[in-house]
Design a protein around this motif. Structure first.
Motif, mmCIF file in Angstrom:
data_model
loop_
_atom_site.group_PDB
_atom_site.id
_atom_site.type_symbol
_atom_site.label_atom_id
_atom_site.label_comp_id
_atom_site.label_asym_id
_atom_site.label_seq_id
_atom_site.Cartn_x
_atom_site.Cartn_y
_atom_site.Cartn_z
ATOM 1 N N PRO A 248 0.870 17.460 -144.246
ATOM 2 C CA PRO A 248 0.711 16.934 -145.612
ATOM 3 C C PRO A 248 -0.751 16.976 -146.045
ATOM 4 O O PRO A 248 -1.659 16.751 -145.235
ATOM 5 C CB PRO A 248 1.217 15.485 -145.498
ATOM 6 N N GLU A 249 -0.980 17.248 -147.293
ATOM 7 C CA GLU A 249 -2.337 17.325 -147.807
ATOM 8 C C GLU A 249 -3.059 15.986 -147.628
ATOM 9 O O GLU A 249 -2.546 14.932 -147.978
ATOM 10 C CB GLU A 249 -2.310 17.698 -149.290
ATOM 11 N N GLY A 250 -4.242 16.044 -147.028
ATOM 12 C CA GLY A 250 -5.054 14.848 -146.821
ATOM 13 C C GLY A 250 -4.612 13.968 -145.674
ATOM 14 O O GLY A 250 -5.218 12.906 -145.430
ATOM 15 N N PHE A 251 -3.590 14.383 -144.927
ATOM 16 C CA PHE A 251 -3.016 13.515 -143.890
ATOM 17 C C PHE A 251 -4.016 13.206 -142.784
ATOM 18 O O PHE A 251 -4.104 12.060 -142.317
ATOM 19 C CB PHE A 251 -1.776 14.188 -143.312
ATOM 20 N N LEU A 252 -4.804 14.189 -142.341
ATOM 21 C CA LEU A 252 -5.708 13.987 -141.204
ATOM 22 C C LEU A 252 -6.842 13.016 -141.518
ATOM 23 O O LEU A 252 -7.463 12.484 -140.590
ATOM 24 C CB LEU A 252 -6.281 15.324 -140.735
ATOM 25 N N GLY A 253 -7.105 12.781 -142.789
ATOM 26 C CA GLY A 253 -8.140 11.820 -143.152
ATOM 27 C C GLY A 253 -7.609 10.490 -143.629
ATOM 28 O O GLY A 253 -8.382 9.574 -143.926
ATOM 29 N N ASP A 254 -6.305 10.355 -143.679
ATOM 30 C CA ASP A 254 -5.680 9.122 -144.160
ATOM 31 C C ASP A 254 -5.751 8.044 -143.079
ATOM 32 O O ASP A 254 -5.536 8.330 -141.896
ATOM 33 C CB ASP A 254 -4.222 9.417 -144.508
ATOM 34 N N PRO A 255 -6.052 6.782 -143.448
ATOM 35 C CA PRO A 255 -6.081 5.711 -142.443
ATOM 36 C C PRO A 255 -4.781 5.581 -141.653
ATOM 37 O O PRO A 255 -4.800 5.138 -140.497
ATOM 38 C CB PRO A 255 -6.354 4.456 -143.282
ATOM 39 N N LEU A 256 -3.657 5.941 -142.260
ATOM 40 C CA LEU A 256 -2.406 5.916 -141.513
ATOM 41 C C LEU A 256 -2.489 6.835 -140.301
ATOM 42 O O LEU A 256 -1.974 6.513 -139.227
ATOM 43 C CB LEU A 256 -1.239 6.330 -142.423
ATOM 44 N N PRO A 341 0.509 -3.293 -144.371
ATOM 45 C CA PRO A 341 0.289 -1.849 -144.225
ATOM 46 C C PRO A 341 -1.147 -1.456 -144.574
ATOM 47 O O PRO A 341 -1.768 -2.053 -145.452
ATOM 48 C CB PRO A 341 1.274 -1.230 -145.221
ATOM 49 N N ARG A 342 -1.640 -0.445 -143.905
ATOM 50 C CA ARG A 342 -2.968 0.084 -144.234
ATOM 51 C C ARG A 342 -2.917 0.947 -145.488
ATOM 52 O O ARG A 342 -3.889 1.018 -146.250
ATOM 53 C CB ARG A 342 -3.502 0.925 -143.067
ATOM 54 N N THR A 343 -1.798 1.653 -145.675
ATOM 55 C CA THR A 343 -1.628 2.547 -146.820
ATOM 56 C C THR A 343 -0.211 2.386 -147.348
ATOM 57 O O THR A 343 0.631 1.720 -146.738
ATOM 58 C CB THR A 343 -1.843 4.022 -146.426
#
Length: 376
Positions: A248-256, A341-343
Motif C-alpha cells: 500500500p502507498e505510504g505503508f512503510l512509513g505509517d506508524p501502524l 489506535p495509532r492510526t
C-alpha cells in the motif's frame, strides 16, 4: 441469481478497466461481455444431444447469454449451446489429474470422465460441471483447473458460485472503479468498526471476502487480527503486503507499520533459524528493494505498547505477572479498554507480540479472548 443485472455490471466494469486495443468492437459497442440469449429450444436441444437436463443456475445463465467472454482473468470464452460437450470427448487428457488427487474415482466414473466442459478458450485450464455431484437444489458441482497452478481442481457448489469466484478474481487483479469496489470499501470500513467493537467473527468474515475482491486495506486489517489467532496465515498476509505488487502507498512509513508490524517482523526475523527458510523481511529483499534494505538499517528496539495510559498498564502487568502467563493475559485484557489506535487502520495491539514474554505465552484462545473485547 439475477443474471442480467449482475452480468451487465460485470461487463461495464470490464469495459472501463480494459487496456487500449483489448476490447472487441462488439463488446465496446454494446458494453456487454455476453452474447444473445439462447432460446428455450436451443437449450432443450443441447440437453437432448447430451442426454441430461442442465442444472438450474447454468440453464438460466444460457437463457440470459449463450456463452461469455472474459470469465475472470484466465478464461477468455465460455462454450455455448452449440459446442457444449463432455470433457472425456473434447479434452480427455485432463483425466490424468484425477490420479493426483487424494481420493481418485474409478476411471470410468469420476468428475473428469463424466464432466461437462463449459470453457472454450482458457490459459492452460478448464471449467467443467459434474453431473455426478448434485446438491438438494439440483445444482451440479463446478470445477476450475489450471495446470500452471500445480494444484488439485477447485470445487464449487454450483455454476453460479464458480462465476462469483471468477468475478472476484477479475476485481482482485484489475480493481475496476464502480459500484462493486465502492461496496467492498464500505464493507471494509464496517468490518474495521466491528473489529474495534470486539465482533471478531463478523469482522474477519467480511475482511476475508473483501480480500477476494482485491481490497488491500482489508489485508492490512485482517493481518492484525490473525496475528493473535492464526499466525501462519497472518505471516502470509504480511508477506503479501510487503510484495511490491501489493504494497500500500505510504505503508512503510505509517506508524501502524513502524511501531506495530515492524517490531513483530524484527522478532520473526530473529526467530527464523532454519537455514532453508527465510524470514518475511529477508524474503522481501528478493529483487531490487532498497526500501526493504532501509528497514534493516533501523535499530530494532522494543517500542512503547501504544498510548501512554495503555503502555503504563501493560508495563505494570509485565513487572507483576511476568512468570504467570494466565495472570499476565488477564491483566492485559483488563487494560484493553484503555488502548487507543495509532492510526485509523489500527485495530489490534500487534506490538504486544514483539515482546518475547507476550509472544511466548500467546495461544489462539488468549488471542481470541483479547480481540473479542471492545476497545477504543
Amino acid at each position: 441469481m439475477e443474471w442480467r443485472p449482475w452480468l451487465s455490471r460485470w461487463s461495464e466494469e470490464w469495459v472501463r478497466s480494459a487496456e487500449p486495443g483489448e476490447l472487441e468492437p462488439e463488446v465496446a459497442r454494446a458494453r456487454w461481455l455476453g452474447f444473445a440469449p439462447a432460446t428455450e429450444d436451443a437449450v432443450a436441444a443441447a440437453e437432448v444431444r447430451l442426454g441430461c437436463r442442465f442444472p438450474p443456475s447454468y440453464r438460466e445463465f444460457l437463457l440470459t447469454t449463450d456463452g461469455w467472454r472474459q470469465a475472470g482473468q484466465f478464461v477468455w470464452k465460455l462454450r455455448d449451446t452449440g459446442n457444449l460437450g463432455w470433457l472425456r470427448d473434447i479434452e480427455p487428457f485432463w483425466a490424468e489429474w484425477e490420479d493426483q488427487t487424494d481420493n481418485p474415482g474409478p476411471a470410468d466414473d469420476n468428475r473428469f470422465s463424466r464432466g461437462l466442459l463449459i470453457s472454450l478458450e482458457a490459459d492452460a485450464g478448464i471449467l467443467f460441471l459434474d453431473p455426478g455431484d448434485v446438491n438438494e437444489a439440483g445444482e451440479w458441482a463446478a470445477y476450475s483447473l489450471f495446470s500452471w497452478r500445480a494444484a488439485p481442481p477447485s470445487r464449487f457448489e454450483s455454476f453460479a458460485e464458480l462465476m462469483e469466484v471468477l468475478y472476484a478474481e477479475f476485481h482482485r487483479m484489475r480493481q475496476p472503479p464502480g459500484e462493486t469496489r465502492d461496496h467492498w470499501d464500505a464493507e471494509v470500513e464496517r468490518a474495521r468498526l466491528d473489529a474495534l467493537a470486539g465482533n471478531l467473527d463478523e469482522a474477519g468474515a467480511a475482511l476475508a471476502k473483501a480480500e477476494e475482491f482485491g481490497r488491500t486495506r482489508a489485508t492490512v486489517l485482517r493481518a492484525q487480527l490473525l496475528l493473535f489467532t492464526q499466525q501462519y496465515e497472518a505471516a502470509t498476509l504480511v508477506s503479501r503486503l510487503l510484495h511490491p505488487a501489493f504494497l500500500p502507498e505510504g505503508f512503510l512509513g505509517d506508524p501502524l507499520f513502524t511501531e506495530e508490524f515492524l517490531p513483530w517482523l524484527f522478532r520473526e526475523h530473529e526467530q527464523t533459524t532454519m537455514p532453508w527458510r527465510n524470514s518475511i523481511l529477508k524474503s522481501a529483499l528478493i529483487g531490487d528493494r532498497p526500501e526493504i534494505h532501509r528497514l534493516f538499517d533501523r535499530q530494532a528496539h522494543q517500542p512503547d505498547f501504544g498510548n501512554p495510559e495503555f503502555d503504563t498498564l501493560v508495563r505494570h502487568a509485565l513487572d507483576t505477572h511476568a512468570d504467570d502467563p494466565d495472570a499476565l493475559w488477564a491483566a492485559v485484557s483488563a487494560a484493553l479498554p484503555r488502548w487507543r489506535p495509532r492510526t485509523a487502520d489500527h485495530v489490534a495491539p500487534v506490538v504486544l507480540l514483539a515482546h518475547p514474554i507476550f509472544a511466548a505465552t500467546l495461544t489462539p484462545e488468549r488471542g481470541r479472548t483479547l480481540l473479542t473485547q471492545p476497545r477504543s
